[in-house]
Motif scaffolding. Structure first.
Motif, PDB file in Angstrom:
ATOM      1  N   GLN A  61      43.598 103.144 107.321  1.00  0.00           N
ATOM      2  CA  GLN A  61      44.019 104.414 106.757  1.00  0.00           C
ATOM      3  C   GLN A  61      45.249 104.898 107.516  1.00  0.00           C
ATOM      4  O   GLN A  61      45.272 104.892 108.741  1.00  0.00           O
ATOM      5  CB  GLN A  61      42.911 105.467 106.895  1.00  0.00           C
ATOM      6  N   SER A  62      46.260 105.304 106.798  1.00  0.00           N
ATOM      7  CA  SER A  62      47.457 105.867 107.422  1.00  0.00           C
ATOM      8  C   SER A  62      47.211 107.339 107.746  1.00  0.00           C
ATOM      9  O   SER A  62      46.664 108.074 106.938  1.00  0.00           O
ATOM     10  CB  SER A  62      48.655 105.735 106.474  1.00  0.00           C
ATOM     11  N   ARG A  63      47.605 107.772 108.931  1.00  0.00           N
ATOM     12  CA  ARG A  63      47.393 109.175 109.322  1.00  0.00           C
ATOM     13  C   ARG A  63      48.370 110.104 108.602  1.00  0.00           C
ATOM     14  O   ARG A  63      48.102 111.263 108.396  1.00  0.00           O
ATOM     15  CB  ARG A  63      47.554 109.305 110.838  1.00  0.00           C
ATOM     16  N   ASP A  64      49.507 109.571 108.239  1.00  0.00           N
ATOM     17  CA  ASP A  64      50.535 110.369 107.576  1.00  0.00           C
ATOM     18  C   ASP A  64      50.769 109.768 106.195  1.00  0.00           C
ATOM     19  O   ASP A  64      50.986 108.571 106.061  1.00  0.00           O
ATOM     20  CB  ASP A  64      51.833 110.323 108.405  1.00  0.00           C
ATOM     21  N   ARG A  65      50.729 110.581 105.168  1.00  0.00           N
ATOM     22  CA  ARG A  65      50.885 110.060 103.801  1.00  0.00           C
ATOM     23  C   ARG A  65      52.215 109.358 103.603  1.00  0.00           C
ATOM     24  O   ARG A  65      52.354 108.507 102.743  1.00  0.00           O
ATOM     25  CB  ARG A  65      50.740 111.199 102.783  1.00  0.00           C
ATOM     26  N   ASP A  66      53.221 109.708 104.389  1.00  0.00           N
ATOM     27  CA  ASP A  66      54.523 109.067 104.259  1.00  0.00           C
ATOM     28  C   ASP A  66      54.788 108.077 105.393  1.00  0.00           C
ATOM     29  O   ASP A  66      55.896 107.621 105.585  1.00  0.00           O
ATOM     30  CB  ASP A  66      55.636 110.120 104.229  1.00  0.00           C
ATOM     31  N   ASP A  67      53.750 107.783 106.158  1.00  0.00           N
ATOM     32  CA  ASP A  67      53.903 106.857 107.271  1.00  0.00           C
ATOM     33  C   ASP A  67      54.179 105.449 106.745  1.00  0.00           C
ATOM     34  O   ASP A  67      53.530 104.977 105.831  1.00  0.00           O
ATOM     35  CB  ASP A  67      52.623 106.854 108.107  1.00  0.00           C
ATOM     36  N   VAL A  68      55.148 104.758 107.338  1.00  0.00           N
ATOM     37  CA  VAL A  68      55.431 103.378 106.988  1.00  0.00           C
ATOM     38  C   VAL A  68      54.769 102.485 108.032  1.00  0.00           C
ATOM     39  O   VAL A  68      55.059 102.593 109.216  1.00  0.00           O
ATOM     40  CB  VAL A  68      56.950 103.097 106.954  1.00  0.00           C
ATOM     41  N   ARG A  69      53.864 101.620 107.602  1.00  0.00           N
ATOM     42  CA  ARG A  69      53.168 100.758 108.534  1.00  0.00           C
ATOM     43  C   ARG A  69      54.054  99.558 108.857  1.00  0.00           C
ATOM     44  O   ARG A  69      53.988  98.513 108.242  1.00  0.00           O
ATOM     45  CB  ARG A  69      51.837 100.307 107.948  1.00  0.00           C
ATOM     46  N   MET A  70      54.911  99.698 109.865  1.00  0.00           N
ATOM     47  CA  MET A  70      55.930  98.699 110.151  1.00  0.00           C
ATOM     48  C   MET A  70      55.336  97.391 110.678  1.00  0.00           C
ATOM     49  O   MET A  70      55.982  96.356 110.640  1.00  0.00           O
ATOM     50  CB  MET A  70      56.936  99.248 111.159  1.00  0.00           C
TER      51      MET A  70
ATOM     52  N   LEU B  79      44.947  97.850  96.116  1.00  0.00           N
ATOM     53  CA  LEU B  79      45.594  98.654  97.154  1.00  0.00           C
ATOM     54  C   LEU B  79      44.633  99.709  97.692  1.00  0.00           C
ATOM     55  O   LEU B  79      44.554  99.942  98.900  1.00  0.00           O
ATOM     56  CB  LEU B  79      46.855  99.319  96.596  1.00  0.00           C
ATOM     57  N   GLN B  80      43.892 100.340  96.788  1.00  0.00           N
ATOM     58  CA  GLN B  80      42.939 101.372  97.187  1.00  0.00           C
ATOM     59  C   GLN B  80      41.864 100.800  98.106  1.00  0.00           C
ATOM     60  O   GLN B  80      41.464 101.439  99.089  1.00  0.00           O
ATOM     61  CB  GLN B  80      42.293 101.986  95.935  1.00  0.00           C
ATOM     62  N   ARG B  81      41.379  99.604  97.786  1.00  0.00           N
ATOM     63  CA  ARG B  81      40.320  98.982  98.587  1.00  0.00           C
ATOM     64  C   ARG B  81      40.758  98.759 100.035  1.00  0.00           C
ATOM     65  O   ARG B  81      39.937  98.729 100.947  1.00  0.00           O
ATOM     66  CB  ARG B  81      39.921  97.645  97.960  1.00  0.00           C
ATOM     67  N   TYR B  82      42.055  98.582 100.242  1.00  0.00           N
ATOM     68  CA  TYR B  82      42.567  98.357 101.588  1.00  0.00           C
ATOM     69  C   TYR B  82      43.127  99.634 102.212  1.00  0.00           C
ATOM     70  O   TYR B  82      43.843  99.588 103.204  1.00  0.00           O
ATOM     71  CB  TYR B  82      43.619  97.245 101.580  1.00  0.00           C
ATOM     72  N   GLY B  83      42.801 100.768 101.620  1.00  0.00           N
ATOM     73  CA  GLY B  83      43.168 102.043 102.221  1.00  0.00           C
ATOM     74  C   GLY B  83      44.582 102.506 101.956  1.00  0.00           C
ATOM     75  O   GLY B  83      45.067 103.420 102.612  1.00  0.00           O
ATOM     76  N   ILE B  84      45.278 101.879 101.007  1.00  0.00           N
ATOM     77  CA  ILE B  84      46.634 102.305 100.676  1.00  0.00           C
ATOM     78  C   ILE B  84      46.548 103.343  99.562  1.00  0.00           C
ATOM     79  O   ILE B  84      46.351 103.011  98.396  1.00  0.00           O
ATOM     80  CB  ILE B  84      47.524 101.123 100.259  1.00  0.00           C
ATOM     81  N   GLU B  85      46.674 104.602  99.937  1.00  0.00           N
ATOM     82  CA  GLU B  85      46.539 105.711  98.999  1.00  0.00           C
ATOM     83  C   GLU B  85      47.877 106.011  98.325  1.00  0.00           C
ATOM     84  O   GLU B  85      48.940 105.580  98.784  1.00  0.00           O
ATOM     85  CB  GLU B  85      46.063 106.964  99.745  1.00  0.00           C
ATOM     86  N   VAL B  86      47.806 106.779  97.216  1.00  0.00           N
ATOM     87  CA  VAL B  86      49.032 107.289  96.598  1.00  0.00           C
ATOM     88  C   VAL B  86      49.773 108.136  97.635  1.00  0.00           C
ATOM     89  O   VAL B  86      49.173 109.007  98.276  1.00  0.00           O
ATOM     90  CB  VAL B  86      48.704 108.122  95.342  1.00  0.00           C
ATOM     91  N   GLY B  87      51.042 107.855  97.832  1.00  0.00           N
ATOM     92  CA  GLY B  87      51.826 108.551  98.845  1.00  0.00           C
ATOM     93  C   GLY B  87      52.069 107.725 100.091  1.00  0.00           C
ATOM     94  O   GLY B  87      52.982 108.012 100.850  1.00  0.00           O
ATOM     95  N   HIS B  88      51.270 106.670 100.305  1.00  0.00           N
ATOM     96  CA  HIS B  88      51.480 105.797 101.459  1.00  0.00           C
ATOM     97  C   HIS B  88      52.646 104.844 101.200  1.00  0.00           C
ATOM     98  O   HIS B  88      52.796 104.319 100.098  1.00  0.00           O
ATOM     99  CB  HIS B  88      50.239 104.960 101.742  1.00  0.00           C
ATOM    100  N   SER B  89      53.434 104.601 102.223  1.00  0.00           N
ATOM    101  CA  SER B  89      54.495 103.602 102.164  1.00  0.00           C
ATOM    102  C   SER B  89      54.086 102.389 102.982  1.00  0.00           C
ATOM    103  O   SER B  89      53.349 102.504 103.966  1.00  0.00           O
ATOM    104  CB  SER B  89      55.805 104.178 102.712  1.00  0.00           C
ATOM    105  N   PHE B  90      54.549 101.223 102.571  1.00  0.00           N
ATOM    106  CA  PHE B  90      54.235  99.993 103.283  1.00  0.00           C
ATOM    107  C   PHE B  90      55.316  98.964 102.950  1.00  0.00           C
ATOM    108  O   PHE B  90      56.204  99.210 102.135  1.00  0.00           O
ATOM    109  CB  PHE B  90      52.849  99.473 102.905  1.00  0.00           C
ATOM    110  N   GLN B  91      55.224  97.808 103.602  1.00  0.00           N
ATOM    111  CA  GLN B  91      56.209  96.757 103.372  1.00  0.00           C
ATOM    112  C   GLN B  91      55.596  95.596 102.608  1.00  0.00           C
ATOM    113  O   GLN B  91      54.400  95.336 102.683  1.00  0.00           O
ATOM    114  CB  GLN B  91      56.770  96.253 104.696  1.00  0.00           C
ATOM    115  N   THR B  92      56.439  94.899 101.861  1.00  0.00           N
ATOM    116  CA  THR B  92      56.044  93.666 101.199  1.00  0.00           C
ATOM    117  C   THR B  92      57.264  92.754 101.196  1.00  0.00           C
ATOM    118  O   THR B  92      58.387  93.211 101.444  1.00  0.00           O
ATOM    119  CB  THR B  92      55.541  93.929  99.769  1.00  0.00           C
ATOM    120  N   THR B  93      57.060  91.471 100.951  1.00  0.00           N
ATOM    121  CA  THR B  93      58.187  90.546 100.883  1.00  0.00           C
ATOM    122  C   THR B  93      58.223  89.900  99.510  1.00  0.00           C
ATOM    123  O   THR B  93      57.196  89.504  98.965  1.00  0.00           O
ATOM    124  CB  THR B  93      58.094  89.456 101.972  1.00  0.00           C
ATOM    125  N   VAL B  94      59.411  89.803  98.963  1.00  0.00           N
ATOM    126  CA  VAL B  94      59.627  89.183  97.659  1.00  0.00           C
ATOM    127  C   VAL B  94      60.932  88.412  97.719  1.00  0.00           C
ATOM    128  O   VAL B  94      61.975  88.974  98.063  1.00  0.00           O
ATOM    129  CB  VAL B  94      59.704  90.235  96.525  1.00  0.00           C
TER     130      VAL B  94
END
Length: 220
Positions: free
Chosen positions: A130-139, A176-191
């Motif tokens: 769970q991210s503590r800040d809705r806009d936190d980026v999990r670097m 995404l929800q199952r892994y705790g990524i809520e609406v408003g959370h930012s994260f990284q992906t690679t494409v």
């Protein structure tokens, strides 16, 4: 002027992606899967696994959704992979009803293996975070999307012009929800050899930033 700049940025993204090669779990040789990939399960499956192993039951049933997740990442029935339970690495085989725990693989260096759907720079990640800040980026974390969604994101960047939002299916939203990524959370992906910083929004994803992936960055 802003619209022109956005168009130029979009063209730049497209040209970079055109030169990149996507490497994902489902594209790998099926026979090589057991020795190359680790499944980082979410908290719901973690609870099932702990309960079953605690009473000596090596079979763990999975829901249709959970079975679909394994299939999406190229794990077919009968295939084996590695997962981690209570600081111990286990070899697990997917069955028609769920999982069968074959036994401990001891000190296997899983930190050198690719994991799905989450990868981490530091080798340890909770089953659900769970991210503590809705806009936190999990670097230190990156999300690994399956082939179909990687292609969808890539096509969107090629053709969407100024739009930076990508719709997700109900299944993708639930994962995404199952892994705790809520609406408003930012994260990284690679494409396609690129690192994308994205935010989960009500209908899907919003691309916030895109850059070329350096050689030192962990791969997906």
């Amino acid at each position: 002027m802003r619209k022109n700049n956005q168009s130029i940025l979009t063209i730049g993204w497209a040209l970079t992606l055109l030169l990149a090669v996507i490497v994902s779990p489902a594209q790998a040789d099926q026979n090589s899967f057991p020795s190359r990939y680790v499944w980082k399960y979410d908290s719901i499956i973690a609870e099932k696994i702990h309960k079953n192993l605690a009473r000596g039951d090596v079979a763990v049933g999975l829901s249709q959704f959970e079975q679909k997740t394994l299939a999406k990442y190229g794990v077919s029935i009968g295939q084996s992979f590695i997962t981690r339970v209570d600081d111990e690495n286990w070899r697990v085989t997917r069955t028609s009803t769920g999982l069968r725990f074959e036994g401990s693989v001891g000190a296997m260096p899983v930190g050198n293996l690719q994991s799905f759907p989450i990868q981490t720079l530091y080798g340890v990640v909770p089953a659900s975070y769970q991210s503590r800040d809705r806009d936190d980026v999990r670097m230190n974390l990156t999300w690994v999307f399956d082939d179909a969604l990687q292609e969808k994101i890539q096509s969107h960047i090629f053709s969407a012009g100024d739009s930076n939002e990508i719709g997700l299916t109900r299944y993708q939203q639930k994962l995404l929800q199952r892994y705790g990524i809520e609406v408003g959370h930012s994260f990284q992906t690679t494409v396609g050899g690129m690192i994308l910083t994205v935010k989960r929004v009500s209908l899907g994803l919003q691309i916030q930033h895109l850059e070329e992936k350096p050689d030192s960055y962990f791969s997906s």
